[in-house]
Each structure stands twice: as structure tokens, then as C-alpha cells.
Design an enzyme around this catalytic site. Sequence first.
Site, PDB file in Angstrom:
ATOM      1  N   ARG A 224      -0.434  12.182   0.416  1.00 52.58           N
ATOM      2  CA  ARG A 224      -0.773  12.889  -0.816  1.00 52.58           C
ATOM      3  C   ARG A 224      -1.090  14.339  -0.479  1.00 52.58           C
ATOM      4  O   ARG A 224      -1.566  14.651   0.612  1.00 52.58           O
ATOM      5  CB  ARG A 224      -1.958  12.213  -1.511  1.00 52.58           C
ATOM      6  N   LYS A 251      -7.686   8.667  -1.309  1.00 54.54           N
ATOM      7  CA  LYS A 251      -7.835   8.264  -2.703  1.00 54.54           C
ATOM      8  C   LYS A 251      -8.579   6.944  -2.823  1.00 54.54           C
ATOM      9  O   LYS A 251      -9.417   6.767  -3.701  1.00 54.54           O
ATOM     10  CB  LYS A 251      -6.452   8.162  -3.347  1.00 54.54           C
ATOM     11  N   HIS A 313       4.152  15.870  -4.807  1.00 52.04           N
ATOM     12  CA  HIS A 313       3.968  14.419  -4.799  1.00 52.04           C
ATOM     13  C   HIS A 313       5.304  13.686  -4.741  1.00 52.04           C
ATOM     14  O   HIS A 313       5.381  12.520  -4.347  1.00 52.04           O
ATOM     15  CB  HIS A 313       3.196  13.993  -6.051  1.00 52.04           C
ATOM     16  N   ARG A 316       6.551  11.552  -1.745  1.00 53.91           N
ATOM     17  CA  ARG A 316       6.149  10.146  -1.606  1.00 53.91           C
ATOM     18  C   ARG A 316       7.155   9.234  -2.311  1.00 53.91           C
ATOM     19  O   ARG A 316       7.542   8.185  -1.784  1.00 53.91           O
ATOM     20  CB  ARG A 316       4.749   9.929  -2.182  1.00 53.91           C
ATOM     21  N   HIS A 340      -0.755   2.499  -0.289  1.00 54.92           N
ATOM     22  CA  HIS A 340      -0.885   2.049  -1.664  1.00 54.92           C
ATOM     23  C   HIS A 340      -2.063   1.091  -1.798  1.00 54.92           C
ATOM     24  O   HIS A 340      -2.554   0.528  -0.824  1.00 54.92           O
ATOM     25  CB  HIS A 340       0.399   1.359  -2.126  1.00 54.92           C
ATOM     26  N   TYR A 350      -8.617  -3.900   6.451  1.00 52.99           N
ATOM     27  CA  TYR A 350      -7.980  -4.345   7.690  1.00 52.99           C
ATOM     28  C   TYR A 350      -6.604  -3.713   7.855  1.00 52.99           C
ATOM     29  O   TYR A 350      -6.195  -3.349   8.950  1.00 52.99           O
ATOM     30  CB  TYR A 350      -7.858  -5.868   7.658  1.00 52.99           C
TER      31      TYR A 350
END
Length: 384
Positions: A224, A251, A313, A316, A340, A350
Site C-alpha cells: 500500500r 492497515k 494503489h 496492487r 489481505h 501466524y
Amino acid sequence: MTLTIKAVESAKPRERGYKLADGAGLYLFVTPAGNKSWRANHVRDGKQATRTYGRWPAVSLADARKAHQAVRNAPAQGAITFGDVARAWLKIKLPTLSNGKHQGQVSNTLAVFVLPTLGDRPIAGIKRAELVTVVRDVQTGGRIETAHRVASRVTEVFNYAQDEGLLEHHPAAGLTRTLASRKVRKPMACIPVHETGALLQALDGYSDPVTREGLQLLALTFTRTGELRGMRWDELREDGALWVIPPERMKLRLPHVVPLSTQAQAILATLREMTGDGPLVFDSPVRPGRALSENTFLFALYRLGYRGHMTAHGFRALASSVLNEHSGFAPDVIERQLAHKETDAVRAAYNRAQYLPQRRELMQWWADWLDSQRAAANPPSASE
């Protein structure tokens, strides 16, 4: 003596917070910072407590009186209220949200738009028609997006009450369908895949060197924009082969690992000569010590003729499309690298560094693919 709207508007902050009584126990509390909220004291479980109906001017004098009267008219029983359940739900919900701003938004939508009317009502006695009225009132004045958020959160509170065994059924299911449709957000502009090479050649010719290298690194890492702009030299690991973005700059508030291709490392070596004396990789030439401004990369794309066709953006979206359709890497590997959202918080924590060997291969494959597109857009002539 009761309050007037003029008295509420003209109440000024003092060194200490103070009350302005309205009647029947309702009062306006004014903080030293000038915030004004509607309150009433009551006894709960044998202890003195304060009930809050919301802040002025979001909650008007008339609305506060109405809410207070509704509470006074409610049966004096130990029934569990909507406010009780909402507070219990928030204790569980808020820690799962990405940042403090989002947490505040979730709390405030309930505090401003729902709790003044329904907070002290026994949750089992709230009717569907009341909920519809509350959420439709929110959309007055064009606040359609806010109304949808309020409706969704009210439904979540009722779902929680049902899951906890407080209700057998509830009236909030599908509450958003009673509202006007949301405006459909336009996706971020992104070029078609076959125009990638031409875009990269255009970036190669951009005049400002730091912005030029930044856009090329954005293409290579597809992070981002804010994550790249805030990049620090001390976030690089393994002699510059790995970039670890700390959770406070992500984010989703989880650390993110970005393997750096040989091409990305070469760009960083160039940038080191330009900005390596400070902590930031993209130090602002206008405000040294601070990152490049939010629109630097976007405006550069505009100047290159890509307004409406490509955004920062958009890299992405481009990477996601190519990697999923042409790279042969497993979807889980691609999703981990795109950072995501995971629905399972434990799994998400994890997975930040999961599939790291495959992700190193993926990032090098992506960098090599970009180079191939750049070369194909301008093949050498027969005389070369």
C-alpha cells in the site's frame, strides 16, 4: 427551571466540568475542553451510576428529553438492556479492529445514533419497527453510508445477544435492506495487463529521482502507498533482502514481511545515496524528516498522462491479477504477500511470515516479469 436551546449553545467551558440541570434528573455536562453531553444519575445494583444519552449537538435537547423520558417510563426491573449488550459486544469487537480510529468509529456510531434512544430499553422488548425508525433517521440528510454501518452494528449486537442465549429470536436480521442503496464505489484505476511495459517505460523517464525510484519500488513490492512512503532504513533485514513492516504501519495492524527481489534491492541501493543520511527511505524534500506527501506518487502518474487510468494503489490490483492468472503460485502464497485480511485473527497473525520461501520466489518472479514487459514494450532494433 428547564434548559433552553440558547442556554445549551452558549454554555462555555470552565476550569472544571460542570452541570446544567434541565429537569427530572436530566442535565447537560460541560467538560473543560468544551464537550457537552446529556446525562442523568441513577442507582444501579445499589451503586450510584451515570447514564449518558449522547453528545450535543449530535443529540439535541429534545432528543435527550425523549430518551430520558423513555427510560423513566420503562419498568423498574433488572432486565438486560440494549446498552448492556452493546457494551459487552464492544469489549469483544473493538480489540479485533485494525486501529484506534476504526474502534472510535464503531463505538461512536452506537453512542450517537442508537444508545440515546434504545440504550436503556430491555433488549427483549425492542420491536422491529423501532429499529427501522432508528436507522432510517440516520440516513436523513444523505448519511446513507453511515446508516448502513449503524444498521450492521445493531444487527451484530442482537446477534451477540442471541448467541449468548439472551434472546431466542431477534428483530434486527436484514436491517440494512430497509435503507436506501449504498453508492457503489468505483474501483481504483488500473491499466490493462498488456499496457504494463509502456507504464514502466514512462516511469523510467520521470524527472524527479526519488519519486521515480519510489514508483518503481511500488511496482516491485505492490505494498500500500502509505506503507511504502513510511519505509525506514532500519526495517530492512538480511542485508537488504527482506523488508519487515511493523504492525503500527499496516492497515490490519499486523507485521508484514516483504521479500525484496534483486531489482528492488538495486533501487534501494540507489535511494541510499539520495536519502541514506536520515531514517526515512522516502524523505520529503519539502519537509525533511517527514515522509513524502500522500499524493506524490498519484500526481506523478497524472503528470505522465495516467489520470483516470492508473493509481498508486493500482499496482496492487495489477500484481494480484497477473500473479493469480499467470504465475502458477498457490493462491494462499499470493494472498499472504498482498497482506489481505484474514477472517481468523490467530491465523492472520501466524500467516504474516508463512510461505516465506515461496514468497521469495514469487517476488523475484514478479520482478523478472515486469522486466520482460518493459523490454517487450520497446524491443531493440535490428541494427543494435
